[in-house]
Design a protein around this motif. Structure first.
Motif, PDB file in Angstrom:
ATOM      1  N   CYS A   5      -5.770  -9.109   9.245  1.00 38.72           N
ATOM      2  CA  CYS A   5      -5.330  -7.945  10.020  1.00 38.72           C
ATOM      3  C   CYS A   5      -3.812  -7.998  10.168  1.00 38.72           C
ATOM      4  O   CYS A   5      -3.260  -9.018  10.627  1.00 38.72           O
ATOM      5  CB  CYS A   5      -5.993  -7.957  11.389  1.00 38.72           C
ATOM      6  SG  CYS A   5      -5.382  -6.634  12.471  1.00 38.72           S
ATOM      7  N   PRO A   6      -3.103  -6.935   9.793  1.00 37.91           N
ATOM      8  CA  PRO A   6      -1.644  -6.918   9.941  1.00 37.91           C
ATOM      9  C   PRO A   6      -1.187  -6.943  11.402  1.00 37.91           C
ATOM     10  O   PRO A   6      -0.043  -7.278  11.688  1.00 37.91           O
ATOM     11  CB  PRO A   6      -1.223  -5.599   9.293  1.00 37.91           C
ATOM     12  CG  PRO A   6      -2.365  -5.201   8.442  1.00 37.91           C
ATOM     13  CD  PRO A   6      -3.589  -5.765   9.080  1.00 37.91           C
ATOM     14  N   PHE A  28      -7.266  -2.408  15.092  1.00 37.79           N
ATOM     15  CA  PHE A  28      -6.345  -1.890  14.079  1.00 37.79           C
ATOM     16  C   PHE A  28      -7.118  -1.086  13.038  1.00 37.79           C
ATOM     17  O   PHE A  28      -8.175  -1.513  12.566  1.00 37.79           O
ATOM     18  CB  PHE A  28      -5.617  -3.054  13.401  1.00 37.79           C
ATOM     19  CG  PHE A  28      -4.808  -2.652  12.193  1.00 37.79           C
ATOM     20  CD1 PHE A  28      -3.528  -2.149  12.344  1.00 37.79           C
ATOM     21  CD2 PHE A  28      -5.340  -2.769  10.912  1.00 37.79           C
ATOM     22  CE1 PHE A  28      -2.775  -1.774  11.235  1.00 37.79           C
ATOM     23  CE2 PHE A  28      -4.601  -2.404   9.801  1.00 37.79           C
ATOM     24  CZ  PHE A  28      -3.318  -1.904   9.973  1.00 37.79           C
ATOM     25  N   THR A  29      -6.588   0.084  12.680  1.00 38.30           N
ATOM     26  CA  THR A  29      -7.186   0.910  11.636  1.00 38.30           C
ATOM     27  C   THR A  29      -6.079   1.387  10.707  1.00 38.30           C
ATOM     28  O   THR A  29      -5.033   1.860  11.157  1.00 38.30           O
ATOM     29  CB  THR A  29      -7.905   2.139  12.233  1.00 38.30           C
ATOM     30  OG1 THR A  29      -8.900   1.683  13.146  1.00 38.30           O
ATOM     31  CG2 THR A  29      -8.564   2.969  11.154  1.00 38.30           C
ATOM     32  N   PHE A  30      -6.313   1.222   9.413  1.00 39.94           N
ATOM     33  CA  PHE A  30      -5.378   1.706   8.404  1.00 39.94           C
ATOM     34  C   PHE A  30      -6.159   2.546   7.409  1.00 39.94           C
ATOM     35  O   PHE A  30      -7.096   2.057   6.779  1.00 39.94           O
ATOM     36  CB  PHE A  30      -4.704   0.534   7.672  1.00 39.94           C
ATOM     37  CG  PHE A  30      -3.787   0.968   6.554  1.00 39.94           C
ATOM     38  CD1 PHE A  30      -2.491   1.378   6.819  1.00 39.94           C
ATOM     39  CD2 PHE A  30      -4.236   0.977   5.238  1.00 39.94           C
ATOM     40  CE1 PHE A  30      -1.646   1.779   5.797  1.00 39.94           C
ATOM     41  CE2 PHE A  30      -3.403   1.386   4.209  1.00 39.94           C
ATOM     42  CZ  PHE A  30      -2.106   1.792   4.486  1.00 39.94           C
ATOM     43  N   TYR A  31      -5.779   3.811   7.267  1.00 38.69           N
ATOM     44  CA  TYR A  31      -6.437   4.706   6.316  1.00 38.69           C
ATOM     45  C   TYR A  31      -5.733   4.630   4.968  1.00 38.69           C
ATOM     46  O   TYR A  31      -4.523   4.795   4.885  1.00 38.69           O
ATOM     47  CB  TYR A  31      -6.421   6.144   6.831  1.00 38.69           C
ATOM     48  CG  TYR A  31      -7.384   6.349   7.970  1.00 38.69           C
ATOM     49  CD1 TYR A  31      -8.702   6.693   7.721  1.00 38.69           C
ATOM     50  CD2 TYR A  31      -6.975   6.176   9.286  1.00 38.69           C
ATOM     51  CE1 TYR A  31      -9.594   6.866   8.763  1.00 38.69           C
ATOM     52  CE2 TYR A  31      -7.867   6.353  10.336  1.00 38.69           C
ATOM     53  CZ  TYR A  31      -9.179   6.694  10.059  1.00 38.69           C
ATOM     54  OH  TYR A  31     -10.053   6.857  11.084  1.00 38.69           O
ATOM     55  N   HIS A  32      -6.513   4.348   3.933  1.00 44.94           N
ATOM     56  CA  HIS A  32      -5.997   4.319   2.559  1.00 44.94           C
ATOM     57  C   HIS A  32      -6.189   5.739   2.008  1.00 44.94           C
ATOM     58  O   HIS A  32      -7.163   6.034   1.322  1.00 44.94           O
ATOM     59  CB  HIS A  32      -6.772   3.274   1.752  1.00 44.94           C
ATOM     60  CG  HIS A  32      -6.240   3.042   0.382  1.00 44.94           C
ATOM     61  ND1 HIS A  32      -4.987   2.530   0.150  1.00 44.94           N
ATOM     62  CD2 HIS A  32      -6.779   3.245  -0.827  1.00 44.94           C
ATOM     63  CE1 HIS A  32      -4.791   2.426  -1.144  1.00 44.94           C
ATOM     64  NE2 HIS A  32      -5.866   2.860  -1.770  1.00 44.94           N
ATOM     65  N   ASN A  33      -5.259   6.635   2.366  1.00 41.97           N
ATOM     66  CA  ASN A  33      -5.372   8.046   1.996  1.00 41.97           C
ATOM     67  C   ASN A  33      -5.063   8.278   0.528  1.00 41.97           C
ATOM     68  O   ASN A  33      -4.404   7.472  -0.127  1.00 41.97           O
ATOM     69  CB  ASN A  33      -4.420   8.896   2.856  1.00 41.97           C
ATOM     70  CG  ASN A  33      -4.845   8.911   4.302  1.00 41.97           C
ATOM     71  OD1 ASN A  33      -6.025   8.944   4.608  1.00 41.97           O
ATOM     72  ND2 ASN A  33      -3.875   8.869   5.203  1.00 41.97           N
ATOM     73  N   THR A  34      -5.516   9.401   0.052  1.00 39.47           N
ATOM     74  CA  THR A  34      -5.260   9.820  -1.317  1.00 39.47           C
ATOM     75  C   THR A  34      -3.773  10.081  -1.500  1.00 39.47           C
ATOM     76  O   THR A  34      -3.130  10.721  -0.661  1.00 39.47           O
ATOM     77  CB  THR A  34      -6.066  11.094  -1.630  1.00 39.47           C
ATOM     78  OG1 THR A  34      -7.454  10.778  -1.497  1.00 39.47           O
ATOM     79  CG2 THR A  34      -5.795  11.605  -3.014  1.00 39.47           C
ATOM     80  N   ALA A  35      -3.212   9.596  -2.598  1.00 41.54           N
ATOM     81  CA  ALA A  35      -1.808   9.832  -2.932  1.00 41.54           C
ATOM     82  C   ALA A  35      -1.710  11.108  -3.766  1.00 41.54           C
ATOM     83  O   ALA A  35      -2.589  11.399  -4.577  1.00 41.54           O
ATOM     84  CB  ALA A  35      -1.246   8.651  -3.713  1.00 41.54           C
ATOM     85  N   ALA A  36      -0.662  11.855  -3.571  1.00 44.73           N
ATOM     86  CA  ALA A  36      -0.437  13.078  -4.348  1.00 44.73           C
ATOM     87  C   ALA A  36       0.425  12.776  -5.569  1.00 44.73           C
ATOM     88  O   ALA A  36       1.379  12.005  -5.499  1.00 44.73           O
ATOM     89  CB  ALA A  36       0.250  14.140  -3.485  1.00 44.73           C
TER      90      ALA A  36
END
Length: 171
Positions: A5-6, A28-36
């Motif tokens: 965990c960071p 802690f929550t980190f979303y690995h969102n789609t890159a454009a």
């Protein structure tokens, strides 16, 4: 995605729902969102420009000019920047959006999900010599009849789908 965990250094970090890292110890929550990303079909009217990739992923395969859109950029602005960086050619603002597809971009042991936007511009009389290539990224340029492209020669699934969409778009 993370081993620790960071936020709290816990080893209990979990990857959930195929899109987020979550630590049950600290929340802690980190979303690995789609890159454009954006690509450009540069057409002379009879041929299109394809670039030969000089590095992985898909080194040696064919691709369209373009790349990732930076934070703070719109799709057209990012595509114009990428074209200037890769081939020293500005397609200008009159790009036409004709398709968008999801894609997978594996890079240095991380799989990025992307949303690839595809634009086109017609530039009659354009020749391969009109481009100055960024040699560490681009191994060459070909102008080819889009109906003669072998799907297996293209670097990414979204590029294959974009070429097919372009052929239907032109009809």
């Amino acid at each position: 995605m993370f081993r620790y965990c960071p936020d709290c250094s816990s080893q209990n970090i979990q990857f959930k729902e195929g899109k987020k890292s979550f630590c049950p110890d600290c929340g802690f929550t980190f979303y690995h969102n789609t890159a454009a990303a954006a690509g450009c079909v540069i057409s002379t009217g009879t041929e299109i420009a394809l670039l030969i990739r000089a590095k992985d992923p898909a080194k040696g395969k064919l691709d369209l000019p373009g790349g990732f859109i930076n934070p703070g950029e719109g799709a057209i602005e990012g595509l114009r920047r990428e074209c200037l960086e890769e081939i020293s050619w500005d397609p200008g603002p009159d790009l036409v959006l004709f398709a968008s597809f999801p894609n997978i971009y594996p890079y240095k042991n991380i799989t990025y999900n992307t949303c690839d936007l595809f634009f086109t511009i017609t530039a009659p009389g354009l020749k391969p010599g009109d481009f100055k290539l960024e040699e560490h990224e681009i191994g060459g340029v070909l102008f080819v009849n889009p109906f003669e492209i072998k799907q297996e020669d293209l670097a990414f699934d979204s590029t294959r789908r974009a070429i097919n969409a372009f052929l239907n778009f032109r009809k």
